[in-house]
Write an enzyme that holds these catalytic residues in place. Structure first.
Site, PDB file in Angstrom:
ATOM      1  N   PHE A  46      48.770 -27.953 118.067  1.00 47.07           N
ATOM      2  CA  PHE A  46      49.249 -28.222 119.430  1.00 47.07           C
ATOM      3  C   PHE A  46      49.864 -26.980 120.080  1.00 47.07           C
ATOM      4  O   PHE A  46      50.175 -26.984 121.262  1.00 47.07           O
ATOM      5  CB  PHE A  46      50.266 -29.374 119.429  1.00 47.07           C
ATOM      6  CG  PHE A  46      49.615 -30.734 119.448  1.00 47.07           C
ATOM      7  CD1 PHE A  46      49.593 -31.482 120.630  1.00 47.07           C
ATOM      8  CD2 PHE A  46      49.031 -31.273 118.324  1.00 47.07           C
ATOM      9  CE1 PHE A  46      48.981 -32.731 120.660  1.00 47.07           C
ATOM     10  CE2 PHE A  46      48.425 -32.519 118.345  1.00 47.07           C
ATOM     11  CZ  PHE A  46      48.394 -33.254 119.516  1.00 47.07           C
ATOM     12  N   GLY A  47      50.069 -25.919 119.278  1.00 45.44           N
ATOM     13  CA  GLY A  47      50.668 -24.701 119.829  1.00 45.44           C
ATOM     14  C   GLY A  47      52.086 -24.958 120.293  1.00 45.44           C
ATOM     15  O   GLY A  47      52.812 -25.757 119.688  1.00 45.44           O
ATOM     16  N   GLY A  48      52.477 -24.315 121.392  1.00 48.21           N
ATOM     17  CA  GLY A  48      53.844 -24.456 121.913  1.00 48.21           C
ATOM     18  C   GLY A  48      54.188 -25.899 122.227  1.00 48.21           C
ATOM     19  O   GLY A  48      55.332 -26.339 122.031  1.00 48.21           O
ATOM     20  N   GLU A  62      66.861 -38.566  99.194  1.00 49.71           N
ATOM     21  CA  GLU A  62      66.332 -39.377  98.068  1.00 49.71           C
ATOM     22  C   GLU A  62      65.807 -38.483  96.945  1.00 49.71           C
ATOM     23  O   GLU A  62      64.835 -38.810  96.277  1.00 49.71           O
ATOM     24  CB  GLU A  62      65.226 -40.331  98.545  1.00 49.71           C
ATOM     25  CG  GLU A  62      65.674 -41.356  99.576  1.00 49.71           C
ATOM     26  CD  GLU A  62      66.606 -42.417  98.984  1.00 49.71           C
ATOM     27  OE1 GLU A  62      66.552 -42.620  97.756  1.00 49.71           O
ATOM     28  OE2 GLU A  62      67.376 -43.012  99.754  1.00 49.71           O
ATOM     29  N   GLY A  63      66.497 -37.364  96.707  1.00 47.73           N
ATOM     30  CA  GLY A  63      66.090 -36.412  95.666  1.00 47.73           C
ATOM     31  C   GLY A  63      65.246 -35.310  96.262  1.00 47.73           C
ATOM     32  O   GLY A  63      64.113 -35.553  96.678  1.00 47.73           O
ATOM     33  N   THR A  64      65.820 -34.091  96.312  1.00 51.20           N
ATOM     34  CA  THR A  64      65.071 -32.966  96.901  1.00 51.20           C
ATOM     35  C   THR A  64      63.826 -32.664  96.060  1.00 51.20           C
ATOM     36  O   THR A  64      63.710 -33.102  94.907  1.00 51.20           O
ATOM     37  CB  THR A  64      65.945 -31.698  96.958  1.00 51.20           C
ATOM     38  OG1 THR A  64      66.263 -31.299  95.615  1.00 51.20           O
ATOM     39  CG2 THR A  64      67.228 -31.926  97.754  1.00 51.20           C
ATOM     40  N   SER A  65      62.923 -31.871  96.629  1.00 53.50           N
ATOM     41  CA  SER A  65      61.704 -31.499  95.890  1.00 53.50           C
ATOM     42  C   SER A  65      62.053 -30.796  94.579  1.00 53.50           C
ATOM     43  O   SER A  65      61.407 -31.026  93.551  1.00 53.50           O
ATOM     44  CB  SER A  65      60.828 -30.591  96.750  1.00 53.50           C
ATOM     45  OG  SER A  65      60.243 -31.327  97.802  1.00 53.50           O
TER      46      SER A  65
HETATM   47  C1  LIG Z   1      69.866 -37.222 107.918  1.00 54.33           C
HETATM   48  C2  LIG Z   1      70.408 -37.440 106.502  1.00 54.33           C
HETATM   49  C3  LIG Z   1      70.651 -38.721 106.069  1.00 54.33           C
HETATM   50  C4  LIG Z   1      71.135 -38.957 104.771  1.00 54.33           C
HETATM   51  N1  LIG Z   1      71.359 -40.240 104.383  1.00 54.33           N
HETATM   52  C5  LIG Z   1      71.863 -40.492 103.172  1.00 54.33           C
HETATM   53  C6  LIG Z   1      72.141 -41.831 102.754  1.00 54.33           C
HETATM   54  O1  LIG Z   1      71.924 -42.780 103.486  1.00 54.33           O
HETATM   55  N2  LIG Z   1      72.649 -42.050 101.511  1.00 54.33           N
HETATM   56  C7  LIG Z   1      72.906 -41.005 100.667  1.00 54.33           C
HETATM   57  O2  LIG Z   1      73.363 -41.253  99.546  1.00 54.33           O
HETATM   58  N3  LIG Z   1      72.649 -39.724 101.032  1.00 54.33           N
HETATM   59  C8  LIG Z   1      72.136 -39.432 102.263  1.00 54.33           C
HETATM   60  N4  LIG Z   1      71.888 -38.132 102.645  1.00 54.33           N
HETATM   61  C9  LIG Z   1      72.231 -37.053 101.723  1.00 54.33           C
HETATM   62  C10 LIG Z   1      71.000 -36.550 100.995  1.00 54.33           C
HETATM   63  O3  LIG Z   1      70.623 -37.479  99.982  1.00 54.33           O
HETATM   64  C11 LIG Z   1      71.359 -35.166 100.418  1.00 54.33           C
HETATM   65  O4  LIG Z   1      71.352 -34.267 101.523  1.00 54.33           O
HETATM   66  C12 LIG Z   1      70.360 -34.733  99.353  1.00 54.33           C
HETATM   67  O5  LIG Z   1      70.523 -35.479  98.173  1.00 54.33           O
HETATM   68  C13 LIG Z   1      70.534 -33.238  99.007  1.00 54.33           C
HETATM   69  O6  LIG Z   1      71.863 -32.987  98.622  1.00 54.33           O
HETATM   70  P1  LIG Z   1      72.694 -31.848  99.353  1.00 54.33           P
HETATM   71  O7  LIG Z   1      72.459 -31.923 100.832  1.00 54.33           O
HETATM   72  O8  LIG Z   1      74.084 -31.936  98.822  1.00 54.33           O
HETATM   73  O9  LIG Z   1      72.013 -30.497  98.878  1.00 54.33           O
HETATM   74  P2  LIG Z   1      72.393 -29.672  97.583  1.00 54.33           P
HETATM   75  O10 LIG Z   1      72.468 -30.572  96.395  1.00 54.33           O
HETATM   76  O11 LIG Z   1      73.556 -28.796  97.924  1.00 54.33           O
HETATM   77  O12 LIG Z   1      71.077 -28.804  97.435  1.00 54.33           O
HETATM   78  C14 LIG Z   1      70.840 -27.642  98.261  1.00 54.33           C
HETATM   79  C15 LIG Z   1      69.555 -27.009  97.774  1.00 54.33           C
HETATM   80  O13 LIG Z   1      69.710 -26.605  96.405  1.00 54.33           O
HETATM   81  C16 LIG Z   1      68.706 -27.201  95.611  1.00 54.33           C
HETATM   82  N5  LIG Z   1      69.226 -27.529  94.294  1.00 54.33           N
HETATM   83  C17 LIG Z   1      70.357 -28.223  94.015  1.00 54.33           C
HETATM   84  N6  LIG Z   1      70.521 -28.390  92.691  1.00 54.33           N
HETATM   85  C18 LIG Z   1      69.453 -27.759  92.117  1.00 54.33           C
HETATM   86  C19 LIG Z   1      69.050 -27.573  90.770  1.00 54.33           C
HETATM   87  N7  LIG Z   1      69.767 -28.042  89.736  1.00 54.33           N
HETATM   88  N8  LIG Z   1      67.912 -26.883  90.558  1.00 54.33           N
HETATM   89  C20 LIG Z   1      67.175 -26.396  91.598  1.00 54.33           C
HETATM   90  N9  LIG Z   1      67.522 -26.536  92.871  1.00 54.33           N
HETATM   91  C21 LIG Z   1      68.642 -27.215  93.143  1.00 54.33           C
HETATM   92  C22 LIG Z   1      68.275 -28.440  96.359  1.00 54.33           C
HETATM   93  O14 LIG Z   1      66.956 -28.833  95.988  1.00 54.33           O
HETATM   94  C23 LIG Z   1      68.352 -27.969  97.801  1.00 54.33           C
HETATM   95  O15 LIG Z   1      67.181 -27.260  98.146  1.00 54.33           O
HETATM   96  C24 LIG Z   1      71.384 -37.865 103.908  1.00 54.33           C
HETATM   97  C25 LIG Z   1      71.105 -36.559 104.349  1.00 54.33           C
HETATM   98  C26 LIG Z   1      70.633 -36.333 105.628  1.00 54.33           C
HETATM   99  C27 LIG Z   1      70.359 -34.905 106.085  1.00 54.33           C
END
Ligand SMILES: Cc1cc2nc3c(=O)[nH]c(=O)nc-3n(C[C@H](O)[C@H](O)[C@H](O)COP(=O)(O)OP(=O)(O)OC[C@H]3O[C@@H](n4cnc5c(N)ncnc54)[C@H](O)[C@@H]3O)c2cc1C
Length: 87
Positions: free
Chosen positions: A42-44, A67-70
């Protein structure tokens, strides 16, 4: 297929943490790539809030975080794959 298969295993009560991690990791990473490609097509206009693409792209980004980062999904998958080798 991975998501459907994992959902089916959950319904059967046989889904493992690693399988859930694989489904969540793969689906959210692919979503990110597809949403990013849509912005590029879609560009800009892809970044303007008049259309749906910007919203899809912005909403897609959180899926790799909550729900658990990648990175944490990769930990869970690796732990499950390596566990039999560590016994
Ligand atoms: C819009 C929004 C809604 C949300 N809603 C909810 C909700 O309803 N309920 C709830 O419980 N939570 C909620 N959250 C919180 C969300 O689950 C957390 O943001 C998420 O679990 C990541 O935790 P953090 O932000 O503390 O990042 P951090 O844990 O500080 O992680 C930062 C970075 O470091 C990486 N990292 C951390 N530990 C490791 C490791 N051991 N090895 C490799 N990499 C690592 C992570 O992958 C990430 O890239 C919400 C967040 C947002 C932004």
């Amino acid at each position: 297929m991975l998501t459907l298969h994992t959902a089916w295993k959950m319904d059967q009560g046989s889904m493992t943490d690693g399988e859930a991690g694989m489904a969540k990791l793969f689906a959210s990473e692919v979503l990110g790539k597809v949403a990013d490609e849509a912005v590029q097509i879609f560009g800009g206009m892809g970044l303007m809030d008049e259309g749906p693409v910007e919203r899809i792209w912005r909403n897609a980004r959180i899926e790799r975080i909550w729900e658990g980062t990648s990175e944490i999904q990769r930990h869970i998958i690796a732990r499950e794959l390596l566990r039999p080798l560590l016994r």
